[in-house]
Motif scaffolding. Sequence first.
Motif, PDB file in Angstrom:
ATOM      1  N   PHE A  99      -7.403   3.781   3.315  1.00 18.87           N
ATOM      2  CA  PHE A  99      -6.850   4.304   2.738  1.00 18.87           C
ATOM      3  C   PHE A  99      -8.795   5.618   3.333  1.00 18.87           C
ATOM      4  O   PHE A  99      -9.505   5.135   3.765  1.00 18.87           O
ATOM      5  CB  PHE A  99      -8.340   3.749   1.618  1.00 18.87           C
ATOM      6  CG  PHE A  99      -8.744   5.033   0.890  1.00 18.87           C
ATOM      7  CD1 PHE A  99      -7.369   4.761  -0.365  1.00 18.87           C
ATOM      8  CD2 PHE A  99      -9.971   5.385   0.757  1.00 18.87           C
ATOM      9  CE1 PHE A  99      -7.759   5.138  -1.416  1.00 18.87           C
ATOM     10  CE2 PHE A  99      -9.969   5.949  -0.788  1.00 18.87           C
ATOM     11  CZ  PHE A  99      -9.081   6.585  -1.689  1.00 18.87           C
ATOM     12  N   ASN A 154      -3.728   7.821   0.088  1.00 17.98           N
ATOM     13  CA  ASN A 154      -3.328   7.419   1.252  1.00 17.98           C
ATOM     14  C   ASN A 154      -3.380   5.837   1.017  1.00 17.98           C
ATOM     15  O   ASN A 154      -4.761   5.205   1.125  1.00 17.98           O
ATOM     16  CB  ASN A 154      -3.172   7.883   2.589  1.00 17.98           C
ATOM     17  CG  ASN A 154      -2.207   9.299   2.544  1.00 17.98           C
ATOM     18  OD1 ASN A 154      -1.404   9.721   2.309  1.00 17.98           O
ATOM     19  ND2 ASN A 154      -3.647   9.851   1.729  1.00 17.98           N
ATOM     20  N   HIS A 155      -2.689   4.525   0.915  1.00 17.45           N
ATOM     21  CA  HIS A 155      -3.157   3.080   1.550  1.00 17.45           C
ATOM     22  C   HIS A 155      -3.952   2.553   0.465  1.00 17.45           C
ATOM     23  O   HIS A 155      -4.135   2.065   0.583  1.00 17.45           O
ATOM     24  CB  HIS A 155      -3.395   2.988   2.687  1.00 17.45           C
ATOM     25  CG  HIS A 155      -3.315   3.206   3.936  1.00 17.45           C
ATOM     26  ND1 HIS A 155      -2.382   2.523   4.471  1.00 17.45           N
ATOM     27  CD2 HIS A 155      -3.496   4.772   5.081  1.00 17.45           C
ATOM     28  CE1 HIS A 155      -1.626   2.577   5.296  1.00 17.45           C
ATOM     29  NE2 HIS A 155      -2.544   4.294   5.993  1.00 17.45           N
ATOM     30  N   ARG A 213      -4.314   8.047   9.386  1.00 11.75           N
ATOM     31  CA  ARG A 213      -3.104   6.777   8.666  1.00 11.75           C
ATOM     32  C   ARG A 213      -2.998   5.180   9.278  1.00 11.75           C
ATOM     33  O   ARG A 213      -1.859   4.481   8.555  1.00 11.75           O
ATOM     34  CB  ARG A 213      -1.873   8.410   8.500  1.00 11.75           C
ATOM     35  CG  ARG A 213      -2.178   9.323   7.771  1.00 11.75           C
ATOM     36  CD  ARG A 213      -0.327   9.872   8.084  1.00 11.75           C
ATOM     37  NE  ARG A 213      -0.607  11.150   7.817  1.00 11.75           N
ATOM     38  CZ  ARG A 213      -0.662  11.902   6.300  1.00 11.75           C
ATOM     39  NH1 ARG A 213      -0.684  10.229   5.353  1.00 11.75           N
ATOM     40  NH2 ARG A 213      -0.779  12.305   5.793  1.00 11.75           N
ATOM     41  N   GLU A 235       0.525  -1.198  -0.057  1.00  9.13           N
ATOM     42  CA  GLU A 235      -0.212   0.056   0.161  1.00  9.13           C
ATOM     43  C   GLU A 235       0.935   1.203   0.083  1.00  9.13           C
ATOM     44  O   GLU A 235       1.889   1.300   0.911  1.00  9.13           O
ATOM     45  CB  GLU A 235      -0.793   0.051   0.875  1.00  9.13           C
ATOM     46  CG  GLU A 235      -2.226  -1.098   1.196  1.00  9.13           C
ATOM     47  CD  GLU A 235      -2.518  -0.989   2.986  1.00  9.13           C
ATOM     48  OE1 GLU A 235      -3.543  -0.852   2.464  1.00  9.13           O
ATOM     49  OE2 GLU A 235      -2.223  -1.692   3.428  1.00  9.13           O
ATOM     50  N   ASN A 240      -3.157   1.684  10.426  1.00  5.31           N
ATOM     51  CA  ASN A 240      -3.271   0.255   9.946  1.00  5.31           C
ATOM     52  C   ASN A 240      -5.216  -0.076  10.860  1.00  5.31           C
ATOM     53  O   ASN A 240      -4.990   0.364  11.986  1.00  5.31           O
ATOM     54  CB  ASN A 240      -3.115  -0.611  10.188  1.00  5.31           C
ATOM     55  CG  ASN A 240      -1.351  -0.483   8.726  1.00  5.31           C
ATOM     56  OD1 ASN A 240      -1.251  -0.020   8.282  1.00  5.31           O
ATOM     57  ND2 ASN A 240      -0.291  -0.622   9.379  1.00  5.31           N
ATOM     58  N   LYS A 276       1.275   5.487  -1.116  1.00  2.74           N
ATOM     59  CA  LYS A 276       0.425   7.139  -1.340  1.00  2.74           C
ATOM     60  C   LYS A 276       1.227   7.308  -2.570  1.00  2.74           C
ATOM     61  O   LYS A 276       2.012   8.051  -3.105  1.00  2.74           O
ATOM     62  CB  LYS A 276       0.898   7.441  -0.324  1.00  2.74           C
ATOM     63  CG  LYS A 276       0.731   9.823  -0.422  1.00  2.74           C
ATOM     64  CD  LYS A 276       1.585   9.806   0.132  1.00  2.74           C
ATOM     65  CE  LYS A 276       1.084  10.477   1.754  1.00  2.74           C
ATOM     66  NZ  LYS A 276       1.807  11.533   2.490  1.00  2.74           N
ATOM     67  N   SER A 292      -8.781  -1.466   4.664  1.00  4.07           N
ATOM     68  CA  SER A 292      -7.783  -0.672   4.398  1.00  4.07           C
ATOM     69  C   SER A 292      -7.434   1.428   5.635  1.00  4.07           C
ATOM     70  O   SER A 292      -8.699   0.809   5.715  1.00  4.07           O
ATOM     71  CB  SER A 292      -6.774  -0.529   3.503  1.00  4.07           C
ATOM     72  OG  SER A 292      -7.161   0.781   2.683  1.00  4.07           O
ATOM     73  N   TYR A 332      -8.038  -0.141  -3.847  1.00  2.00           N
ATOM     74  CA  TYR A 332      -7.312   0.104  -2.332  1.00  2.00           C
ATOM     75  C   TYR A 332      -8.001  -0.821  -2.018  1.00  2.00           C
ATOM     76  O   TYR A 332      -9.804  -1.393  -2.027  1.00  2.00           O
ATOM     77  CB  TYR A 332      -8.164   1.520  -1.584  1.00  2.00           C
ATOM     78  CG  TYR A 332      -9.312   1.453  -1.058  1.00  2.00           C
ATOM     79  CD1 TYR A 332      -9.750   1.037  -0.142  1.00  2.00           C
ATOM     80  CD2 TYR A 332      -9.696   2.384  -1.861  1.00  2.00           C
ATOM     81  CE1 TYR A 332     -11.186   1.680   0.129  1.00  2.00           C
ATOM     82  CE2 TYR A 332     -11.226   2.892  -2.534  1.00  2.00           C
ATOM     83  CZ  TYR A 332     -11.870   2.497  -0.879  1.00  2.00           C
ATOM     84  OH  TYR A 332     -13.291   2.803  -0.906  1.00  2.00           O
TER      85      TYR A 332
END
Length: 351
Positions: free
Chosen positions: A224, A153-154, A242, A142, A244, A144, A222, A218
């Motif tokens: 995301f 992101n992710h 941000r 994953e 997990n 950015k 996640s 994504y």
Amino acid sequence: MEPEEIREGYLVKKGTVLNSWKAVWVVLSEDGVEFFKKKTDRSPKGMIPLKGAALVSPCQDFSKRTLVFKLTTEKKQDHFFQASHVEEREFWVKDIKRAITCLQGGKKFARKSTRRSIRLADTINLTELYTLMKDQDDGVKELKLEQENRVFNHCFTGVTVVDWLISMEKARNRPEALMLAAGLLNEGFVQPAGDRAKDGAESAELTTFLDHTDALYYFADSGFFCEGYSSDEDVLLKEEFRGNIIKQGCLLKQGHRRKNWKVRKFILRDDPAFMHYYDPTKGDEPLGSIHLRGSVVTAVEFVPDAKKYNIDGNLFEIITSDEVHYFLQASTSEERKEWIKAIQAVSKSGK
């Protein structure tokens, strides 16, 4: 004899008369699905017989709602349910389908070890494939990625997924890998992120997954999120997302002002340590967040100002470093233990 209860939990259900979606407590038994306004209610709002019923998952009748499955009775009445995350939907779908199959064959309910995909070969198990793809070491990375003045992101590209499937010998060539990726997309395991991927997913073509470097995707579970170039305050807020995802699902939460209890979807992230909560019947915008760094979480047996009929055990309390108290209620004692353990770990290690 009473039918055996197979699964129970919170799902969001579409009203049969009105188009409103509401969180309900759902109980699956060998011959039917009952749904209740509250977990503590003794009488169900309704019962859906499974004899002669059919199930469709994923159900794509609602463009803005993912993770929906449709249960159609023998009398052709449709019932729509929405899960809070992919694994939860898969558990419900697998058990409902198995219950229907057992009823048709006159057999007692028994779970199978794996769920087979209807669209793909019998040897393909999309749930197992999704788990491998999310592996921290050997899965799809994953990243950015920047596109059209936005930062995703992710996420990852369509090419990355196809390359990974071939490199891991899950497909012999790109057309085969594309079919597998389309199956993951259609089943809701993978979601389109950018405009290019969304256009492909909404097209009328059979294969909706795009093998392109500018098609972004994504994992459904996640961390995301997409951000534009905006003020420092907005960027600071986005920092909360941000981390997990460590755990997610529905819990009852007591309101701070009116002290009433409502079903909320919670997502626990690890770094930074935040727990966001959402109205499960609506979109992806959180109603609020709990900063867990330095917080204390404990099981409790009593909640101040709680109405008596709402108390059903499995309560726990989060006290933040700012001395804000949150009272939550899990469905079972085991679920309460899992949430407390996960929150305690994040509160110690996360920023």
